[in-house]
Design a protein around this motif. Structure first.
Motif, short mmCIF file in Angstrom:
data_model
loop_
_atom_site.label_atom_id
_atom_site.label_comp_id
_atom_site.label_asym_id
_atom_site.label_seq_id
_atom_site.Cartn_x
_atom_site.Cartn_y
_atom_site.Cartn_z
N VAL A 283 0.66 -1.13 0.14
CA VAL A 283 -0.17 0.13 -0.15
C VAL A 283 0.90 1.14 0.00
O VAL A 283 0.85 2.27 -0.62
CB VAL A 283 -0.74 0.16 1.32
CG1 VAL A 283 -1.65 1.29 1.50
CG2 VAL A 283 -2.30 -1.12 1.21
N ASN B 31 -19.92 -2.16 0.24
CA ASN B 31 -18.75 -2.24 1.86
C ASN B 31 -18.90 -2.31 3.16
O ASN B 31 -20.15 -1.19 3.12
CB ASN B 31 -17.06 -1.69 1.31
CG ASN B 31 -17.05 -2.00 0.41
OD1 ASN B 31 -16.96 -1.48 -1.00
ND2 ASN B 31 -15.31 -2.55 0.68
N THR C 71 -15.29 2.45 0.60
CA THR C 71 -14.06 1.60 0.43
C THR C 71 -12.92 2.83 -0.55
O THR C 71 -13.62 4.32 -0.01
CB THR C 71 -14.66 0.73 0.00
OG1 THR C 71 -13.43 -0.06 -0.89
CG2 THR C 71 -15.22 1.89 -1.51
N GLU D 159 -7.73 -0.46 -3.01
CA GLU D 159 -8.91 -1.75 -2.98
C GLU D 159 -8.94 -3.64 -3.45
O GLU D 159 -8.17 -4.50 -3.05
CB GLU D 159 -10.04 -1.97 -3.67
CG GLU D 159 -11.62 -2.54 -3.07
CD GLU D 159 -12.80 -2.24 -2.89
OE1 GLU D 159 -13.20 -2.08 -2.41
OE2 GLU D 159 -13.07 -1.38 -4.35
N PHE E 230 -5.99 -5.57 -2.26
CA PHE E 230 -5.69 -6.53 -0.96
C PHE E 230 -7.26 -7.65 -1.65
O PHE E 230 -7.79 -7.21 -2.85
CB PHE E 230 -7.39 -5.67 0.01
CG PHE E 230 -6.82 -4.96 0.84
CD1 PHE E 230 -5.85 -4.91 1.52
CD2 PHE E 230 -5.81 -3.18 0.81
CE1 PHE E 230 -5.41 -4.34 2.84
CE2 PHE E 230 -5.35 -2.55 0.71
CZ PHE E 230 -5.08 -3.15 2.25
N ASP F 286 -12.75 -6.43 3.17
CA ASP F 286 -12.48 -4.95 3.63
C ASP F 286 -11.92 -4.75 4.64
O ASP F 286 -11.50 -3.57 4.94
CB ASP F 286 -13.80 -4.93 2.67
CG ASP F 286 -15.18 -4.90 3.56
OD1 ASP F 286 -14.82 -6.04 4.78
OD2 ASP F 286 -15.88 -4.12 4.00
N SER G 263 -9.32 -5.62 5.90
CA SER G 263 -8.26 -5.45 6.09
C SER G 263 -7.42 -4.17 5.95
O SER G 263 -6.43 -3.97 6.03
CB SER G 263 -7.98 -7.11 5.11
OG SER G 263 -8.07 -6.56 3.77
N ILE G 264 -8.16 -3.35 4.65
CA ILE G 264 -8.28 -2.18 4.02
C ILE G 264 -7.49 -1.80 5.37
O ILE G 264 -7.50 -0.71 5.61
CB ILE G 264 -9.02 -2.02 3.49
CG1 ILE G 264 -8.55 -2.88 1.98
CG2 ILE G 264 -8.96 -0.09 2.87
CD1 ILE G 264 -9.67 -2.19 0.72
N TRP G 265 -8.50 -1.36 6.19
CA TRP G 265 -9.16 -0.64 6.97
C TRP G 265 -7.83 -0.93 8.13
O TRP G 265 -7.41 0.22 9.13
CB TRP G 265 -10.39 -1.00 8.49
CG TRP G 265 -11.71 -0.46 7.45
CD1 TRP G 265 -12.37 -1.13 6.91
CD2 TRP G 265 -12.66 0.89 7.70
NE1 TRP G 265 -13.40 -0.93 6.00
CE2 TRP G 265 -13.11 0.43 6.56
CE3 TRP G 265 -11.79 1.97 8.13
CZ2 TRP G 265 -14.21 1.80 6.13
CZ3 TRP G 265 -12.82 3.06 7.30
CH2 TRP G 265 -13.91 2.96 6.23
N THR H 12 -5.07 -2.61 7.83
CA THR H 12 -3.40 -1.66 6.78
C THR H 12 -3.28 -0.16 7.67
O THR H 12 -2.48 -0.12 7.36
CB THR H 12 -4.25 -2.12 5.50
OG1 THR H 12 -3.70 -3.48 5.94
CG2 THR H 12 -2.22 -2.35 5.12
#
Lengths: 434, 471
Positions: free
Chosen positions: B132, B151, B156, B161, B164, B168, B170-172, B174
């Motif tokens: 990222v 999401n 999102t 996106e 990944f 979803d 794991s986006i937060w 990370t």
């Protein structure tokens, strides 16, 4: 100089006495001392004779146990509510519903009351975000209360432990009684000279004065600070009309329905009164203007020979107009008369008047003491030390305030500009001449 | 002259001159196109486009997953979300001619940044946080939250996106991690309520009766008629289509002029209670859990931009970040210095032939993902890990790391047999520590190599990596 005055007094003939001091002998002595004593000599034995009836009324009350709504409308009164709610839990009559209406407070009232409501200390809390004035707040409380009897109470008052029971008894003694006035005493009487003089005035005016008026069937005001009403009557009237002076107004409206209103001197409510003469002047200015607005304008029809004419209503209004309005202006006439015709005797006349009125106050105080006996506290009795101040208080201070209020109301309709009501309301009632 | 690679998910690809075409199957198996300037995407549907973008962005080599993506639009609208996931959208007509110079300039600017990674661009990146960071660095832009009902989080970050694998949460995690490490700067955009139990942002806010919790409520305005002071609920004033005061029979005309609405009252149909402050509860549309709003998560939704520290991490890797803790505690050596020591040790042993030294390699699989589970607590775990290493090693031992999960230790004057004891203690110690922190034991691979002339550290590491980190 005192010797001169003594010579002046001893040298007075009966005719001179009357011509120099006619307001005292013709009006004040007769109305407030002689008349009151006469009436109370009738009242007190009758009250004693009624003891049995009162006991029966009490039985009926506790047998029926009606729900009684205590409604407390007000703005920024939150700080008084916890103590008020607490004092209501100590009443001998327990089946109460406490309804607080917050008329657009901008202090901590909402926080305080919501908490009391959550904790079950008050039964209803209605918050009006926008201030609507005392009448709308009282009517909101009336709308959301459910009791058979409605007690209107000021937030900064405190009731004697048996006060609610006592104020309800007249309803069970006479089915025609629709409203009962409580006996307002001064809670903060030892605070300042202004509160002491008011305390004495309340004893005379409210305790004795209203008991006598009530006896005669000409009681014209149930104090907003503490009064009990039958719900059905209030519903019939649609609640309170816009004030200031809405308590006197609703009393007159109840009288016009042909129902009785009485005063109960033993239903005691302690209330806080203005602590300075300046604040007091503002309060009296409002009260006195409402006398003109409601007696001389809105309810002047009771003086007319209409189908709804009732002698008691006629007398109540005439007595009020005569003693407050007419005699107030008579007093200025008397001042002018003394200055122009008896200028040389001015100082003697002032001293003698002072003595006469002090003695009259002493007599009135004694009458109140006899009437209120067991409900008096030690500090109430000590007030007699301040009686010599009363001629100045009632004779000068209150007269000046009252005269100013009457003139302003007659000429400018100043009550409509009172900030006591929001302008949106005053504007409409003024336009409609209400 | 730029050259791109055409990727098609279509059965009938456009045949364009001067472009290497490769189909999906080839693409899957090969990191082709690492040297191309951009990828052209020609697909028949948006879902196809998302799939292929995912394939590109999840490749391991920075030179591939960071590559500029140009979507060929064959007509019709391209959704905002898809536009956000590719770098450019061009029409097929544009493609027939030269690609616009402006577009090529921008492609070049992205590629310049990818080139700045130098040899790193051709080394596999398994760390999602680093990916990222590198993506943000190469695009030199802020990644903005986009409200989306697709999401669970309600928002999102379409820009990242595709990096990944469709998780979803794991986006937060990370982004939170990057923020906690000061690798990104944030800009407040908005705020959401999310379900405390499942993170779903789709909550039904309901007013309920404070007495019986029923949701079946009526609400009525209170009306104050100025003229007569009468105050009651609106329904009491209603007469046909007019408002008439029940007290004085006047018709109410204008709000604010002859009447107003000082407040509102709720009435519970279930228990008849009247109140002004209903209790607010929220129910999650997904897991159906009901809770008062204050017990749900209140989350700031932010846009993210790389910080200077983040730029540094993009260029030199995140290793330094984790390693800094170990460095402080254990004097972790940079890999090149460690290599020098190995060379010296090799020479010393070769010359005197009297002693043995061992190289211990410890690879803790998935350690780089630890922050996904632990977030801000990661550094504490690293601290404990460092303490563990410190306790096991002697002052004459040297330690270095290849990345944040692979550690190299030179155990001087230690035979491979003795090294085995150290290895056993370290593995079990690390295993226990991580099990206590993560709730599951990670896979730990360890190897012991005798330090002698035959040892070529670089070669050894490459072969180890290709053996254990192949896709």
């Amino acid at each position: 100089m005192l010797n001169d005055t003594w010579d002046f007094i001893t040298g007075l003939s009966a005719a001179q006495l009357i011509s120099y001091f006619w307001p005292f002998f013709l009006f004040d002595l007769t109305r407030y001392v002689v008349f009151d004593v006469l009436i109370l000599t009738l009242y007190l034995p009758r009250r004693k004779r009624n003891k049995q009836r009162r006991a029966e009324a009490r039985k009926l009350l506790f047998h029926e146990k009606p729900l009684v709504s205590v409604i407390v409308p007000g703005k920024n009164e939150g700080k008084h509510i916890p103590r008020l709610a607490e004092s209501l839990t100590r009443q001998t009559y327990k089946k109460l519903e406490i309804v607080i209406v917050d008329d657009g407070s901008d202090d901590d009232t909402e926080i305080i009351c919501r908490k009391l409501h959550r904790d079950g200390k008050i039964d209803q809390y209605v918050r009006n975000e926008v201030r609507g004035g005392k009448a709308s707040a009282a009517n909101t409380a009336l709308y959301y209360s459910t009791g058979k009897y409605v007690i209107h109470l000021d937030a900064d008052s405190e009731l004697r432990y048996d006060s609610i029971e006592t104020i309800l008894l007249p309803f069970y003694m006479d089915a025609n009684i629709a409203a009962v006035g409580g006996d307002i005493r001064v809670a903060n009487l030892s605070q300042t000279m202004a509160t002491r003089t008011q305390a004495i005035e309340y004893f005379k005016g409210i305790s004795t004065g209203r008991t006598v008026s009530s006896m005669l069937g000409i009681l014209r005001i149930i104090a907003g600070a503490y009064g009990a009403f039958r719900r059905d009557t209030l519903d019939r009237l649609g609640g309170w009309d816009v004030g200031p002076g809405l308590d006197g107004d609703i009393t007159m409206k109840i009288r016009k329905l042909g129902l009785k209103v009485v005063h109960e001197p033993h239903a005691v409510c302690y209330t806080n009164v203005p602590t300075s003469f300046r604040k007091l002047a503002r309060q009296r200015f409002r009260w006195d203007r409402s006398m003109v607005r409601f007696r001389a304008r809105k309810h002047v029809d009771v003086l007319m020979p209409t189908s709804n004419f009732r002698l008691s209503n006629f007398v109540a209004t005439v007595e009020n107009l005569f003693y407050n309005l007419f005699l107030n202006f008579k007093w200025w006439f008397y001042v002018a008369q003394v200055i122009f015709f008896y200028g040389a005797l001015l100082q003697h006349i002032i001293v003698v008047n002072y003595l006469l009125y002090t003695l009259a106050n002493l007599a009135e105080f004694l009458v109140a003491t006899v009437l209120l006996r067991k409900t008096l506290r030690k500090q109430d009795l000590l007030l007699f030390l301040y009686l010599p101040l009363m001629p100045l208080y009632t004779g000068l201070y209150l007269r000046v305030v009252r005269t100013y209020a009457y003139i302003m109301e007659f000429i400018h309709k100043a009550s409509y500009a009172d900030r006591w009501n929001p302008w949106k309301v005053s504007r409409v009632v003024k336009k409609d001449g209400l | 002259m730029s050259e791109g690679v055409l990727i098609t998910g279509d059965q009938n690809p456009l045949h364009l001159p001067a472009k290497k075409a490769t189909d999906d199957t080839q693409w899957r198996s090969l990191d082709v196109g690492a040297e191309a300037d951009y990828f052209l995407l020609e697909v028949s549907s948006e879902s196809e486009a998302y799939r292929i973008i995912g394939l590109v962005r999840q490749k391991l080599l920075p030179a591939v997953y960071l590559k500029p993506l140009i979507l060929i639009n064959r007509g019709g609208d391209v959704s905002k979300s898809l536009q956000d996931q590719v770098d450019f959208v061009i029409s097929s007509q544009q493609l027939e001619q030269q690609l616009p110079a402006k577009l090529l300039d921008e492609v070049e600017s992205i590629n310049r940044r990818i080139d700045a990674l130098q040899e790193q661009r051709l080394k596999a990146d398994t760390n999602i946080a680093l990916r990222v960071v590198r993506y943000l660095y190469s695009r030199d832009r802020e990644v903005e939250p986009i409200a989306s009902i697709q999401n669970r989080g309600g928002y999102t970050f379409t820009g990242i996106e595709s990096l990944f694998g469709g998780h979803d949460q794991s986006i937060w995690q990370t982004l939170d991690f990057l923020n906690s490490q000061h690798l990104v700067q944030t800009r407040f955009v908005t705020r959401t309520h999310q379900c405390a139990s499942c993170g779903c942002a789709f909550l039904n806010f309901k007013e309920t009766c404070p007495q019986c919790e029923s949701e079946e409520l009526d609400a009525d305005d209170l009306i104050h008629h100025f003229r007569c002071g009468y105050t009651a609920e609106l329904s009491d004033f209603r007469q046909d289509d007019r408002l008439v005061c029940p007290k004085c029979d006047q018709t109410l005309r204008h709000i604010g002029v002859d009447y107003d609405k000082p407040s509102m009252m709720y009435h519970c149909r279930s228990c008849d209670h009247r109140f002004q402050e209903p209790e607010i509860v929220t129910t999650c549309f997904d897991c159906h859990r009901t809770a008062p709003p204050e017990n749900q998560i209140h989350r700031n939704i932010e846009a993210y931009k790389l910080s200077m520290l983040g730029v540094n991490a993009a260029l030199y890797g995140l290793d330094s970040l984790f390693a800094s803790i170990l460095e402080r505690r254990l004097q972790l050596l940079p890999l090149d210095v460690f290599e020098r020591f190995i060379a010296v040790e090799k020479a010393r042993i070769g010359r005197y032939k009297v002693s043995h030294s061992s190289l211990l390699l410890l690879d803790i699989k998935g350690l780089e993902e630890i922050y996904l589970t632990l977030g801000e607590r990661t550094s504490e775990v690293y601290e404990e890990l460092a303490n563990l290493f410190y306790a096991m090693l002697r002052s004459s031992d040297l330690i270095s790391s290849r990345n944040e999960s692979m550690f190299l230790m030179l155990l001087t004057e230690t035979s491979p047999d003795d090294a085995k004891i150290v290895e056993g203690r370290l593995s079990s110690g690390v295993g226990e520590l991580l099990k206590a922190s993560l709730g599951a034991s990670p896979e730990i691979i360890s190897q012991i190599v005798n330090v002698d002339n035959a040892l070529d550290l670089t070669e050894y590491l490459e072969s180890f990596l290709s053996e254990h980190h192949a896709e």
